[in-house]
Design an enzyme around this catalytic site. Structure first.
Site, PDB file in Angstrom:
ATOM      1  N   GLU A  66       0.816  -1.227   0.000  1.00  0.00           N
ATOM      2  CA  GLU A  66       0.000   0.000   0.000  1.00  0.00           C
ATOM      3  C   GLU A  66       0.855   1.285   0.000  1.00  0.00           C
ATOM      4  O   GLU A  66       0.326   2.385  -0.150  1.00  0.00           O
ATOM      5  CB  GLU A  66      -0.934   0.017   1.222  1.00  0.00           C
ATOM      6  CG  GLU A  66      -2.152  -0.883   1.112  1.00  0.00           C
ATOM      7  CD  GLU A  66      -1.832  -2.374   1.163  1.00  0.00           C
ATOM      8  OE1 GLU A  66      -1.073  -2.791   2.058  1.00  0.00           O
ATOM      9  OE2 GLU A  66      -2.319  -3.114   0.294  1.00  0.00           O
ATOM     10  N   LEU A 134       9.675  -6.131   4.740  1.00  0.00           N
ATOM     11  CA  LEU A 134       9.194  -7.359   4.100  1.00  0.00           C
ATOM     12  C   LEU A 134      10.100  -8.499   4.518  1.00  0.00           C
ATOM     13  O   LEU A 134      11.330  -8.382   4.411  1.00  0.00           O
ATOM     14  CB  LEU A 134       9.213  -7.199   2.580  1.00  0.00           C
ATOM     15  CG  LEU A 134       8.078  -6.335   2.020  1.00  0.00           C
ATOM     16  CD1 LEU A 134       8.457  -5.745   0.674  1.00  0.00           C
ATOM     17  CD2 LEU A 134       6.798  -7.147   1.900  1.00  0.00           C
ATOM     18  N   ILE A 135       9.504  -9.570   5.023  1.00  0.00           N
ATOM     19  CA  ILE A 135      10.303 -10.725   5.448  1.00  0.00           C
ATOM     20  C   ILE A 135       9.873 -11.939   4.627  1.00  0.00           C
ATOM     21  O   ILE A 135       8.668 -12.244   4.527  1.00  0.00           O
ATOM     22  CB  ILE A 135      10.137 -10.990   6.962  1.00  0.00           C
ATOM     23  CG1 ILE A 135      10.617  -9.742   7.730  1.00  0.00           C
ATOM     24  CG2 ILE A 135      10.949 -12.224   7.381  1.00  0.00           C
ATOM     25  CD1 ILE A 135      10.497  -9.835   9.238  1.00  0.00           C
ATOM     26  N   HIS A 141       5.202 -14.793  -2.470  1.00  0.00           N
ATOM     27  CA  HIS A 141       4.612 -13.493  -2.118  1.00  0.00           C
ATOM     28  C   HIS A 141       5.669 -12.399  -1.971  1.00  0.00           C
ATOM     29  O   HIS A 141       5.540 -11.285  -2.486  1.00  0.00           O
ATOM     30  CB  HIS A 141       3.843 -13.680  -0.802  1.00  0.00           C
ATOM     31  CG  HIS A 141       3.062 -12.487  -0.399  1.00  0.00           C
ATOM     32  ND1 HIS A 141       3.585 -11.500   0.388  1.00  0.00           N
ATOM     33  CD2 HIS A 141       1.789 -12.116  -0.682  1.00  0.00           C
ATOM     34  CE1 HIS A 141       2.669 -10.581   0.582  1.00  0.00           C
ATOM     35  NE2 HIS A 141       1.581 -10.931  -0.054  1.00  0.00           N
TER      36      HIS A 141
HETATM   37  C1  DLZ Z   1       0.405 -10.252   3.075  1.00  0.00           C
HETATM   38  C2  DLZ Z   1       1.710  -9.734   3.553  1.00  0.00           C
HETATM   39  C3  DLZ Z   1       2.751 -10.627   3.905  1.00  0.00           C
HETATM   40  C4  DLZ Z   1       2.601 -12.110   3.791  1.00  0.00           C
HETATM   41  N1  DLZ Z   1       3.926 -10.183   4.359  1.00  0.00           N
HETATM   42  C5  DLZ Z   1       4.106  -8.845   4.489  1.00  0.00           C
HETATM   43  C6  DLZ Z   1       5.338  -8.350   4.999  1.00  0.00           C
HETATM   44  O1  DLZ Z   1       6.276  -9.067   5.347  1.00  0.00           O
HETATM   45  N2  DLZ Z   1       5.460  -6.991   5.091  1.00  0.00           N
HETATM   46  C7  DLZ Z   1       4.480  -6.126   4.717  1.00  0.00           C
HETATM   47  O2  DLZ Z   1       4.672  -4.909   4.815  1.00  0.00           O
HETATM   48  N3  DLZ Z   1       3.310  -6.579   4.255  1.00  0.00           N
HETATM   49  C8  DLZ Z   1       3.085  -7.910   4.135  1.00  0.00           C
HETATM   50  N4  DLZ Z   1       1.889  -8.373   3.659  1.00  0.00           N
HETATM   51  C9  DLZ Z   1       0.808  -7.409   3.371  1.00  0.00           C
HETATM   52  C10 DLZ Z   1       0.857  -6.774   1.959  1.00  0.00           C
HETATM   53  O3  DLZ Z   1       1.910  -5.819   1.893  1.00  0.00           O
HETATM   54  C11 DLZ Z   1      -0.448  -6.053   1.668  1.00  0.00           C
HETATM   55  O4  DLZ Z   1      -0.802  -5.225   2.738  1.00  0.00           O
HETATM   56  C12 DLZ Z   1      -1.597  -7.014   1.405  1.00  0.00           C
HETATM   57  O5  DLZ Z   1      -1.250  -7.932   0.396  1.00  0.00           O
HETATM   58  C13 DLZ Z   1      -2.875  -6.252   0.990  1.00  0.00           C
HETATM   59  O6  DLZ Z   1      -2.673  -5.538  -0.223  1.00  0.00           O
END
Ligand code: DLZ
Length: 211
Positions: A66, A134-135, A141
């Protein structure tokens, strides 16, 4: 190589951010780590570059995906509001000039009023910092989100002409994220938020150069 400097070499120029207005958009995914990064960005801007705390606006979004949309939208809103403020200001100044100045030659009388209103009106953001973590998990994904977010954040910056800092850690595990956000239990690592704060000020000043 004794003089090798890993990471960001500080700029040799004085980077004065006292006239800048900066937006931080951060995720609520991986919130504890993200908060460490946000704190680092704020610390660098306020303590190293004199950005006024009231000129740092902080908004949150659910996840990293987002970030580009929110950065674009909030930037546009700030630009529209600043333009509205400027046109109100011109209207007010003209009105005051009309009331205060029987002749055009005495229009100087309205100058203090005009400048105080300029200071009161909010300017558009000079830079945006997008912060998230992001992990990598066990599916694809991570790869899709990393690609989309990095491309999206770059696009917002290039399309808007306003620098947007890529403050997203893309980590293979949680430990990597902790040591890059100043939260490593053994005090190892480096808070990358500090670099993002300094980078935002440097790029905002570059954008405003010559204006
Ligand atoms: C769904 C998801 C996953 C699995 N992992 C992360 C993450 O490690 N870090 C992060 O900021 N967001 C993650 N998300 C959420 C997605 O960024 C997003 O908010 C959803 O797919 C909805 O669009």
């Amino acid at each position: 190589m004794d003089d090798f400097h890993k990471g960001l070499e500080p700029s040799t120029n004085l980077q004065d951010g006292s006239n800048l207005r900066i937006l931080i958009v951060h995720t609520r995914w991986n919130s504890a780590i993200v908060q460490g990064l946000v704190a680092g960005a704020k610390e660098a801007m306020i303590q190293q570059h004199n950005v006024r705390p009231e000129n740092i606006v902080i908004e949150s979004v659910p996840g990293a995906y987002e970030l580009p949309f929110a950065a674009k939208k909030l930037l546009e809103i700030s630009q529209i509001k600043a333009a509205d403020g400027a046109s109100d200001l011109i209207g007010n100044v003209n009105l005051l000039e009309g009331l205060n100045s029987p002749t055009p030659s005495s229009s100087n009388t309205s100058e203090p009023v005009a400048s105080s209103k300029v200071q009161a009106s909010k300017k558009a953001f000079d830079a945006v910092i997008c912060i998230g973590v992001l992990i990598k998990g066990s599916t694809m994904h991570f790869e899709y989100i990393c690609e989309a977010v990095s491309q999206g954040i770059m696009r917002v910056g290039l399309d808007s002409g306003v620098p947007v800092i890529f403050g997203v850690l893309t980590c293979l595990n949680e430990q990597q994220a902790l040591s890059r956000s100043g939260l490593d239990k053994e005090g190892k690592g480096h808070n990358h938020g500090l670099d993002w704060g300094s980078g935002a000020v440097e790029m905002a000043l570059l954008k405003n150069r010559g204006i």
